[in-house]
Design an enzyme around this catalytic site. Structure first.
Site, mmCIF file in Angstrom:
data_model
loop_
_atom_site.group_PDB
_atom_site.id
_atom_site.type_symbol
_atom_site.label_atom_id
_atom_site.label_comp_id
_atom_site.label_asym_id
_atom_site.label_seq_id
_atom_site.Cartn_x
_atom_site.Cartn_y
_atom_site.Cartn_z
ATOM 1 C CD GLU A 38 -2.731 1.421 0.076
ATOM 2 O OE1 GLU A 38 -3.250 0.429 -0.461
ATOM 3 O OE2 GLU A 38 -2.876 2.581 -0.364
ATOM 4 C CB THR A 82 -6.330 0.796 -3.808
ATOM 5 O OG1 THR A 82 -5.479 1.342 -2.810
ATOM 6 C CG2 THR A 82 -6.258 -0.727 -3.716
ATOM 7 C CG HIS A 198 -4.233 4.203 3.172
ATOM 8 N ND1 HIS A 198 -4.767 5.443 3.449
ATOM 9 C CD2 HIS A 198 -4.769 3.815 1.997
ATOM 10 C CE1 HIS A 198 -5.598 5.782 2.465
ATOM 11 N NE2 HIS A 198 -5.615 4.811 1.570
ATOM 12 C CG ASP A 257 -1.526 1.146 -3.909
ATOM 13 O OD1 ASP A 257 -0.558 1.634 -3.302
ATOM 14 O OD2 ASP A 257 -2.705 1.228 -3.487
ATOM 15 C CG HIS A 258 -1.708 4.801 -4.814
ATOM 16 N ND1 HIS A 258 -1.504 5.411 -3.600
ATOM 17 C CD2 HIS A 258 -2.728 3.928 -4.630
ATOM 18 C CE1 HIS A 258 -2.373 4.936 -2.723
ATOM 19 N NE2 HIS A 258 -3.117 4.026 -3.316
HETATM 20 C C1 GP9 Z 1 -8.784 0.039 1.320
HETATM 21 C C2 GP9 Z 1 -7.546 0.311 0.577
HETATM 22 C C3 GP9 Z 1 -7.313 1.795 0.363
HETATM 23 O O1 GP9 Z 1 -9.322 -1.240 1.202
HETATM 24 O O2 GP9 Z 1 -7.310 -0.508 -0.478
HETATM 25 O O3 GP9 Z 1 -7.515 2.279 -0.902
HETATM 26 P P1 GP9 Z 1 -6.863 3.672 -1.395
HETATM 27 O O4 GP9 Z 1 -7.383 4.755 -0.485
HETATM 28 O O5 GP9 Z 1 -5.377 3.538 -1.291
HETATM 29 O O6 GP9 Z 1 -7.307 3.821 -2.794
HETATM 30 MN MN MN Z 2 -3.903 2.398 -2.211
#
Ligand code: GP9
Ligand code: MN
Length: 428
Positions: A38, A82, A198, A257-258
């Site tokens: 994440e 995500t 996150h 992911d980002h």
């Molecule tokens: C929550 C997680 C967060 O299930 O995948 O998503 P994001 O805020 O990073 O798009």
């Molecule tokens: Mn994410």
């Protein structure tokens, strides 16, 4: 309609790239474990804070000779964050210019996603995630992607002290996942989505084992701390995989992911990276995220090709021995030798080894200097790159908004029926 699909196919055909044959099928029949890191940016790899490695376990994997690592690999997400990353990785289609494609089109669209393809070839397919199953419409979209099993938070023991932000803390998530991993018939294709690293990068005292950075920007300073925790969780998962011997027959794919630090923190980023200045060009370069493919026996090394999330599916499929090029996928094998290294960003920006486009301004990628007084030839080159970016994005949008994959019927694929899947029940 069906003729829209024809124009998409014509474009993809014209831009086809032959996958690297020396890698075709080297992971045939192996388990595939996708680990979603994440908000994890590439700069964290080998990064030190107060003399201490922030992510020692990932660094070790990154440098291992049986890991294929990429240091010019970019995230390409839009507002779907995500979910865009997930969509790209498993479908090689771009997210949309606004909103989340998984949320808006994940329930009704036809997809030909990695889990469906592999599931039809004897793989068990599953996603594990210590967060709510409905987030990003996963509980519907995963059915369309052909996932047989989805274990969200409801499959895990949850206590107040286990949970932070969007879900279970990564160590708890991994350790509780083991009992499910052990029940998956092999070969499996399994995706595990972490969440502790996150925003706002909060962590309970007990788990803080590296100090926060000291930029004074409260949005930024916790980042190394949760990244460090995520890294320890990965270390624990890796030792489980080693101990059980599972590592030997598994291809592990790790990706960020980002970004974790958005484009609104230039000053703090300059400090973290020890740079004099930091502008929008630098911010684009910091959209690099890790991609590592680890498998005992794999001919690894650090690969410098420019690519992004859109390219993961073709790369993995080639490694698994599926090298049909007649697919509706916008990416190309990252190991192909003749790739066009054009990394599209969802807002129309792009990066190539030579040029970067950021909000309408062109830079030289290597130096970060603006392209000034370009020759006619350079102008044409830049215009043609920009054009390609727009074309690719709009064709991909057409596939999703027009649900065009319902018209595409390759011989090797049976259409997915979401009704075949029920994520309420647990594995028998
Ligand atoms: C929550 C997680 C967060 O299930 O995948 O998503 P994001 O805020 O990073 O798009
Ligand atoms: Mn994410």
């Amino acid at each position: 309609n069906a003729s829209d699909l024809k124009s998409v196919q014509a474009y993809l055909q014209k831009h086809q790239v032959t996958p690297n044959a020396s890698y075709t099928g080297v992971a045939k029949g192996k388990n595939v474990l996708i680990i979603h890191l994440e908000s994890f940016q590439q700069f964290l790899i080998d990064y030190k804070w107060k003399g201490k490695e922030v992510t020692p376990n990932l660094n070790k994997l990154y440098h291992q000779s049986d890991t294929l690592s990429f240091d010019n690999f970019f995230n390409q997400v839009g507002q779907g964050k995500t979910s865009d990353a997930e969509l790209m990785l498993e479908n090689s289609l771009y997210g949309l210019s606004s909103g989340s494609a998984m949320s808006s089109y994940g329930t009704a669209n036809t997809f030909e996603a990695a889990p469906a393809i592999l599931g039809q070839d004897g793989y068990t397919t599953a996603v594990m995630h210590g967060g709510e199953g409905s987030f990003w419409n996963r509980n519907n979209a995963y059915k369309q992607f052909g996932y047989q099993y989805f274990m969200p938070l409801s499959y895990y023991v949850n206590k107040k002290s286990y949970y932070i932000g969007y879900g279970l803390k990564d160590k708890i998530f991994f350790s509780q996942s083991i009992k499910y991993i052990e029940r998956l018939p092999q070969p499996f294709y399994l995706k595990m989505i972490t969440v502790t690293n996150h925003y706002p990068y909060e962590l309970d005292k007990k788990n803080q084992s590296i100090s926060k950075t000291d930029t004074g920007d409260s949005t930024v300073d916790g980042y190394v701390q949760t990244a460090h925790y995520l890294d320890q969780a990965i270390g624990e998962l890796m030792s489980y995989l080693k101990k059980t011997g599972l590592e030997k027959n598994t291809m592990i794919v790790l990706y960020g992911d980002h970004y974790g630090i958005s484009g609104n923190h230039h000053k703090a980023m300059a400090q973290l990276l020890d740079k004099k200045g930091y502008n929008d060009f630098d911010n684009l370069q910091q959209q690099r995220v890790p991609l590592m493919i680890h498998m005992p026996g794999l001919k690894g090394g650090i690969n410098h090709t420019y690519g992004g999330e859109i390219d993961v599916l073709p790369t993995i499929m080639n490694l698994l021995g599926y090298n049909d090029t007649n697919t509706i996928q916008f990416g190309h094998d990252l190991l192909a030798t003749n790739r066009e290294q054009l990394v599209v960003q969802r807002n129309g920006d792009f990066v190539t080894p030579k040029y970067s486009k950021v909000t309408g301004t062109y830079y030289y990628t290597k130096t970060g200097k603006k392209v000034k007084n370009p020759s006619k030839k350079v102008k044409e080159e830049l215009a043609s790159l920009s054009n390609q970016v727009t074309t690719q994005l709009s064709l991909s949008d057409r596939v999703i908004r027009g649900n065009l994959l319902r018209f595409y019927h390759p011989s090797w694929f049976k259409p997915v029926n979401a009704k075949d899947y029920n994520y309420q029940k647990k594995i028998a």
